[in-house]
Design an enzyme around this catalytic site. Structure first.
Site, PDB file in Angstrom:
ATOM      1  N   HIS A 183       0.858  -1.189   0.000  1.00 30.81           N
ATOM      2  CA  HIS A 183       0.000   0.000   0.000  1.00 30.81           C
ATOM      3  C   HIS A 183       0.887   1.230   0.000  1.00 30.81           C
ATOM      4  CE1 HIS A 183      -3.178   2.810   1.134  1.00 30.81           C
ATOM      5  NE2 HIS A 183      -3.996   1.884   0.677  1.00 30.81           N
ATOM      6  N   ASP A 214      -7.917  -5.586   0.235  1.00 28.18           N
ATOM      7  CA  ASP A 214      -8.410  -6.406  -0.873  1.00 28.18           C
ATOM      8  C   ASP A 214      -8.010  -7.870  -0.766  1.00 28.18           C
ATOM      9  OD1 ASP A 214      -9.691  -4.352  -2.214  1.00 28.18           O
ATOM     10  OD2 ASP A 214      -7.799  -3.625  -3.006  1.00 28.18           O
TER      11      ASP A 214
HETATM   12  N1  CMC Z   1       4.197  -7.556  -4.748  1.00 33.01           N
HETATM   13  C1  CMC Z   1       5.551  -7.525  -4.926  1.00 33.01           C
HETATM   14  N2  CMC Z   1       6.281  -6.388  -4.833  1.00 33.01           N
HETATM   15  C2  CMC Z   1       5.641  -5.259  -4.532  1.00 33.01           C
HETATM   16  C3  CMC Z   1       4.266  -5.215  -4.302  1.00 33.01           C
HETATM   17  C4  CMC Z   1       3.525  -6.424  -4.415  1.00 33.01           C
HETATM   18  N3  CMC Z   1       2.203  -6.448  -4.229  1.00 33.01           N
HETATM   19  N4  CMC Z   1       3.878  -3.951  -4.028  1.00 33.01           N
HETATM   20  C5  CMC Z   1       4.991  -3.202  -4.070  1.00 33.01           C
HETATM   21  N5  CMC Z   1       6.071  -3.994  -4.357  1.00 33.01           N
HETATM   22  C6  CMC Z   1       7.477  -3.567  -4.437  1.00 33.01           C
HETATM   23  C7  CMC Z   1       7.737  -2.848  -5.748  1.00 33.01           C
HETATM   24  O1  CMC Z   1       8.207  -3.709  -6.752  1.00 33.01           O
HETATM   25  C8  CMC Z   1       8.789  -1.842  -5.322  1.00 33.01           C
HETATM   26  O2  CMC Z   1      10.036  -2.511  -5.276  1.00 33.01           O
HETATM   27  P1  CMC Z   1      11.407  -1.697  -5.610  1.00 33.01           P
HETATM   28  O3  CMC Z   1      11.512  -0.613  -4.590  1.00 33.01           O
HETATM   29  O4  CMC Z   1      12.466  -2.751  -5.501  1.00 33.01           O
HETATM   30  O5  CMC Z   1      11.238  -1.163  -7.010  1.00 33.01           O
HETATM   31  C9  CMC Z   1       8.403  -1.480  -3.884  1.00 33.01           C
HETATM   32  O6  CMC Z   1       7.682  -2.620  -3.401  1.00 33.01           O
HETATM   33  C10 CMC Z   1       7.538  -0.237  -3.780  1.00 33.01           C
HETATM   34  O7  CMC Z   1       6.456  -0.386  -4.689  1.00 33.01           O
HETATM   35  P2  CMC Z   1       5.767   0.828  -5.443  1.00 33.01           P
HETATM   36  O8  CMC Z   1       5.008   0.303  -6.619  1.00 33.01           O
HETATM   37  O9  CMC Z   1       6.773   1.901  -5.694  1.00 33.01           O
HETATM   38  O10 CMC Z   1       4.779   1.335  -4.317  1.00 33.01           O
HETATM   39  P3  CMC Z   1       3.500   2.228  -4.541  1.00 33.01           P
HETATM   40  O11 CMC Z   1       3.256   2.897  -3.248  1.00 33.01           O
HETATM   41  O12 CMC Z   1       3.640   3.070  -5.747  1.00 33.01           O
HETATM   42  O13 CMC Z   1       2.356   1.143  -4.853  1.00 33.01           O
HETATM   43  C11 CMC Z   1       0.537  -0.352  -4.651  1.00 33.01           C
HETATM   44  C12 CMC Z   1       1.359   0.753  -3.969  1.00 33.01           C
HETATM   45  C13 CMC Z   1      -0.683  -0.656  -3.794  1.00 33.01           C
HETATM   46  C14 CMC Z   1       0.058   0.135  -6.036  1.00 33.01           C
HETATM   47  C15 CMC Z   1       1.442  -1.611  -4.799  1.00 33.01           C
HETATM   48  O14 CMC Z   1       1.834  -2.080  -3.534  1.00 33.01           O
HETATM   49  C16 CMC Z   1       0.735  -2.725  -5.580  1.00 33.01           C
HETATM   50  O15 CMC Z   1       0.775  -2.717  -6.804  1.00 33.01           O
HETATM   51  N6  CMC Z   1       0.076  -3.692  -4.872  1.00 33.01           N
HETATM   52  C17 CMC Z   1      -0.697  -4.728  -5.526  1.00 33.01           C
HETATM   53  C18 CMC Z   1      -2.061  -4.179  -5.913  1.00 33.01           C
HETATM   54  C19 CMC Z   1      -2.960  -3.978  -4.722  1.00 33.01           C
HETATM   55  O16 CMC Z   1      -3.106  -4.853  -3.872  1.00 33.01           O
HETATM   56  N7  CMC Z   1      -3.642  -2.818  -4.691  1.00 33.01           N
HETATM   57  C20 CMC Z   1      -4.644  -2.512  -3.667  1.00 33.01           C
HETATM   58  C21 CMC Z   1      -4.270  -1.355  -2.785  1.00 33.01           C
HETATM   59  S1  CMC Z   1      -5.332  -1.262  -1.351  1.00 33.01           S
HETATM   60  C22 CMC Z   1      -6.896  -0.844  -1.961  1.00 33.01           C
HETATM   61  C23 CMC Z   1      -6.951   0.516  -2.544  1.00 33.01           C
HETATM   62  O17 CMC Z   1      -6.594   1.488  -1.869  1.00 33.01           O
HETATM   63  O18 CMC Z   1      -7.415   0.632  -3.665  1.00 33.01           O
END
Ligand code: CMC
Length: 431
Positions: free
Chosen positions: A308, A366
């Site tokens: 998140h 989720d």
């Molecule tokens: N699985 C594996 N690696 C992950 C994941 C994951 N679910 N989420 C983040 N990472 C890693 C990502 O690869 C990155 O690694 P590095 O620093 O080595 O490049 C690091 O963690 C930070 O990720 P980010 O994408 O820069 O983080 P963000 O804050 O931009 O993204 C997120 C947040 C929710 C989009 C992401 O965690 C994700 O894609 N999760 C899966 C989708 C999900 O479950 N979404 C629902 C969110 S909760 C409901 C809502 O609010 O809608």
């Protein structure tokens, strides 16, 4: 917004620029860079708004490090346990918990707006039967601006109030009808003697050929899912609603924009993606393979329902959701459900794996909601529409707050331009 004596000084190009600092009631201080360009001729660069507050708000507070979520100061776990969705709607919309009379009046107002204009069913019928229910919801909610002209004048507080009630009241009918259309069954009209969640379940699962008894435990679980999704401060869809509204667009258009944004798998679409992933994993022995894929930089796969932007600890909603999943599956006698077993084991393995621990990736809301919705009989395509239904009150509360803020103005981000500089047009024969 609390004023204080603090300022920050930014030195750029040999010039000191004084920036005011605002203190929130709780949370980190906020540097006010509104006059930065005027004073220093520079912009800030923050794609994804990772360090930028786009507005001041009194509605919801998240402490991502602690894993805390407060609505108007009240923690989500207390609201999920002791309150119910319509009471939380009142709290979000009006700022305080209602008295018994206020709650009764609010529930009556919502209940008296549950029906859709009869003509609106032709909008549903215009879609292909295999349309995703989210596609139908974006279209039908946008189309409400063509049906409810008496609640589109945003300068009139009474019209704003009527639009708010209409949206909270009609969204279950719209989501249920999107589902009924999708599966080829007749629309079921709302019944105002039922509570909000029971009415939604009945509109989804009743058929004219036989009676449908709402199970109170399932209705309580449905209500809890609504409550846990009601608001989440300035997430992508809420920011979309605020940005759409900043131009003066009508409330139905703004909420349709929010629904469109929620659809993506990084946001509301993650509940559908999470269940599909758990099913694809299938059995606990395949978990390590998927964990390795999630860690592999060259593989775009991510563990859906994990991670998140704000929570760097357990999402407090996920804790309640997990408990709810246990209760619902036990009630339905499917507590040996293989998907739940995979989910529990995946959570256990991932939360002890160095990669996930170091990056502070925990299960989010989720991760477990899909398991409950699946057990209730909803297809995965309905998961995100249910999220949209529940989040509508959050979007509207933020929309109302924005419009009543005298400082609000059109949202217009700046950019770091990296394209070509000025060049003269070249005639086609000379290229
Ligand atoms: N699985 C594996 N690696 C992950 C994941 C994951 N679910 N989420 C983040 N990472 C890693 C990502 O690869 C990155 O690694 P590095 O620093 O080595 O490049 C690091 O963690 C930070 O990720 P980010 O994408 O820069 O983080 P963000 O804050 O931009 O993204 C997120 C947040 C929710 C989009 C992401 O965690 C994700 O894609 N999760 C899966 C989708 C999900 O479950 N979404 C629902 C969110 S909760 C409901 C809502 O609010 O809608």
């Amino acid at each position: 917004m609390a004023e204080n004596d603090k300022t920050a000084t930014l030195t750029f190009d040999g010039k000191d620029i004084e920036l005011p600092v605002h203190s929130p009631t709780v949370g980190p201080d906020v540097l006010d860079i509104g006059k930065l360009y005027g004073q220093g001729g520079v912009f800030t660069f923050d794609p994804g708004f990772t360090s930028t507050a786009a507005c001041a708000s009194t509605i919801t507070y998240i402490d991502g490090e602690k894993g805390e979520l407060l609505h108007r100061g009240y923690p989500i776990d207390q609201l999920a346990e002791k309150s119910h969705y319509l009471e939380v709607c009142y709290l979000l919309l009006y700022g305080e918990l209602p008295t018994a009379d206020q709650l009764e009046d609010f529930e009556n107002r919502v209940t008296s707006h549950t029906m859709l204009h009869e003509q609106m069913q032709f909008f549903f019928r215009g879609f292909r039967r295999d349309a995703h229910p989210m596609a139908i919801m974006v279209g039908v909610v946008g189309a409400m601006s063509a049906f409810y002209h008496d609640s589109t004048d945003i300068s009139d507080p009474w019209q704003r109030e009527v639009a708010s009630i209409r949206l909270v009241a009609k969204m279950p009918t719209i989501a249920a009808w999107a589902y009924k259309y999708h599966i080829g069954q007749p629309f079921v009209y709302p019944r105002n003697d039922l509570d909000y969640a029971s009415n939604f379940l009945r509109m989804c699962f009743a058929v004219p050929a036989e009676d449908y008894e709402v199970n109170p435990i399932l209705s309580r679980a449905m209500d809890r899912i609504f409550t846990l999704h009601a608001d989440h401060e300035q997430n992508a869809s809420t920011s979309t609603v605020r940005l759409a509204s900043s131009s003066g667009a009508n409330p139905f258009a703004c909420i349709a924009a929010g629904i469109a944004c929620l659809w993506g798998p990084a946001h509301g679409g993650a509940n559908q993606a999470a269940l599909e992933m758990l099913r694809e994993i299938g059995t606990p022995d395949r978990i390590p393979e998927f964990i390795e894929r999630a860690k592999d930089k060259d593989d775009p796969f991510r563990l859906m329902g994990f991670g998140h932007r704000v929570y760097k600890n357990f999402d407090p909603r996920a804790k309640v959701m997990k408990q709810s999943a246990d209760e619902v599956l036990e009630l339905l006698g499917i507590d040996n459900n293989p998907t739940l077993q995979v989910a529990k084991e995946l959570e256990e393995i991932a939360t002890h794996d160095d990669y996930f621990v170091e990056k502070k990736l925990y299960p989010n809301v989720d991760f477990y909601s899909g398991i409950i919705l699946d057990a209730m009989g909803f297809p995965t395509s309905m998961f995100t529409p249910i999220f949209a239904l529940a989040r509508t009150v959050g979007w509207i509360s933020q929309w109302k707050e924005q419009l009543s803020d005298p400082a609000h103005k059109i949202g217009r981000p700046r950019q770091l331009y990296t394209g070509a500089t000025f060049r003269d047009y070249v005639e086609v024969e000379n290229r």
